[in-house]
Design an enzyme around this catalytic site. Structure first.
Site, PDB file in Angstrom:
ATOM      1  N   GLN A 123       0.842  -1.197   0.000  1.00  0.00           N
ATOM      2  CA  GLN A 123       0.000   0.000   0.000  1.00  0.00           C
ATOM      3  C   GLN A 123       0.878   1.249   0.000  1.00  0.00           C
ATOM      4  O   GLN A 123       1.272   1.754   1.045  1.00  0.00           O
ATOM      5  CB  GLN A 123      -0.945   0.002   1.208  1.00  0.00           C
ATOM      6  CG  GLN A 123      -1.954   1.120   1.108  1.00  0.00           C
ATOM      7  CD  GLN A 123      -3.069   0.984   2.103  1.00  0.00           C
ATOM      8  OE1 GLN A 123      -3.243  -0.027   2.763  1.00  0.00           O
ATOM      9  NE2 GLN A 123      -3.865   2.032   2.215  1.00  0.00           N
ATOM     10  N   PHE A 124       1.165   1.760  -1.201  1.00  0.00           N
ATOM     11  CA  PHE A 124       2.035   2.926  -1.332  1.00  0.00           C
ATOM     12  C   PHE A 124       1.454   4.174  -0.673  1.00  0.00           C
ATOM     13  O   PHE A 124       2.183   5.073  -0.277  1.00  0.00           O
ATOM     14  CB  PHE A 124       2.368   3.195  -2.806  1.00  0.00           C
ATOM     15  CG  PHE A 124       1.253   3.816  -3.592  1.00  0.00           C
ATOM     16  CD1 PHE A 124       1.174   5.198  -3.730  1.00  0.00           C
ATOM     17  CD2 PHE A 124       0.281   3.027  -4.195  1.00  0.00           C
ATOM     18  CE1 PHE A 124       0.147   5.783  -4.452  1.00  0.00           C
ATOM     19  CE2 PHE A 124      -0.752   3.595  -4.926  1.00  0.00           C
ATOM     20  CZ  PHE A 124      -0.818   4.976  -5.053  1.00  0.00           C
ATOM     21  N   THR A 125       0.134   4.219  -0.485  1.00  0.00           N
ATOM     22  CA  THR A 125      -0.486   5.410   0.095  1.00  0.00           C
ATOM     23  C   THR A 125      -0.105   5.625   1.566  1.00  0.00           C
ATOM     24  O   THR A 125      -0.391   6.687   2.120  1.00  0.00           O
ATOM     25  CB  THR A 125      -2.018   5.373  -0.043  1.00  0.00           C
ATOM     26  OG1 THR A 125      -2.521   4.209   0.609  1.00  0.00           O
ATOM     27  CG2 THR A 125      -2.432   5.364  -1.512  1.00  0.00           C
TER      28      THR A 125
END
Length: 150
Positions: free
Chosen positions: A78-80
């Site tokens: 999850q890059f966010t």
């Protein structure tokens, strides 16, 4: 590297292109990788996660690790988790690692977690648009950042 660890009674991830992976009781781990991350971050986090005492013993005290309860593990990229929200209303993801850097670290994280725990580790699909479902048990949610080792 940032992770959100949630103790779950069940969790699943699905994607039309790849299918579904699910677990029963254990932990769901959301993993965010930034450009400055390395194998050292993977090692430190996997070591901490495998020994993190967030499961109840027979007295109801959070005193047991996922290994001790023979839990299951689901890891999702999850890059966010590296969203910058300092300016304006649109998050910036400039700190999130590019795929060529992030994919090997993500795969290394999963492999290290498997070897560290001896448990089955299931995962999502890097870069895919996924649907995640979970039942957070407790609720117990832990945030960890390998750059801020509190």
């Amino acid at each position: 590297m940032r992770v959100v660890i949630q103790r779950v009674s069940r969790a699943s991830v699905s994607c039309p292109e790849f299918g579904e992976n699910s677990i029963r009781a254990g932990i769901l781990i959301l993993v965010g990788i930034e450009e400055s991350d390395s194998d050292e971050d993977v090692e430190w986090l996997c070591s901490k996660i495998s020994r993190l005492r967030i499961f109840n013993d027979r007295l109801g005290v959070m005193n047991l690790s996922v290994v001790e309860v023979l839990g299951e593990i689901l890891v999702i990229s999850q890059f966010t988790l590296h969203a910058g929200t300092r300016k304006g209303n649109r998050p910036s993801y400039i700190r999130a690692a590019r795929p060529e850097k992030a994919i090997p670290l993500y795969e290394g994280f999963i492999a290290k977690l498997k070897s560290e725990t001896g448990l089955m580790v299931r995962s999502g699909w890097f870069g895919a648009d996924m649907q995640v479902e979970l039942v957070n048990s407790g609720p117990v949610t832990i945030l960890m950042d390998s750059k801020n080792r509190e």
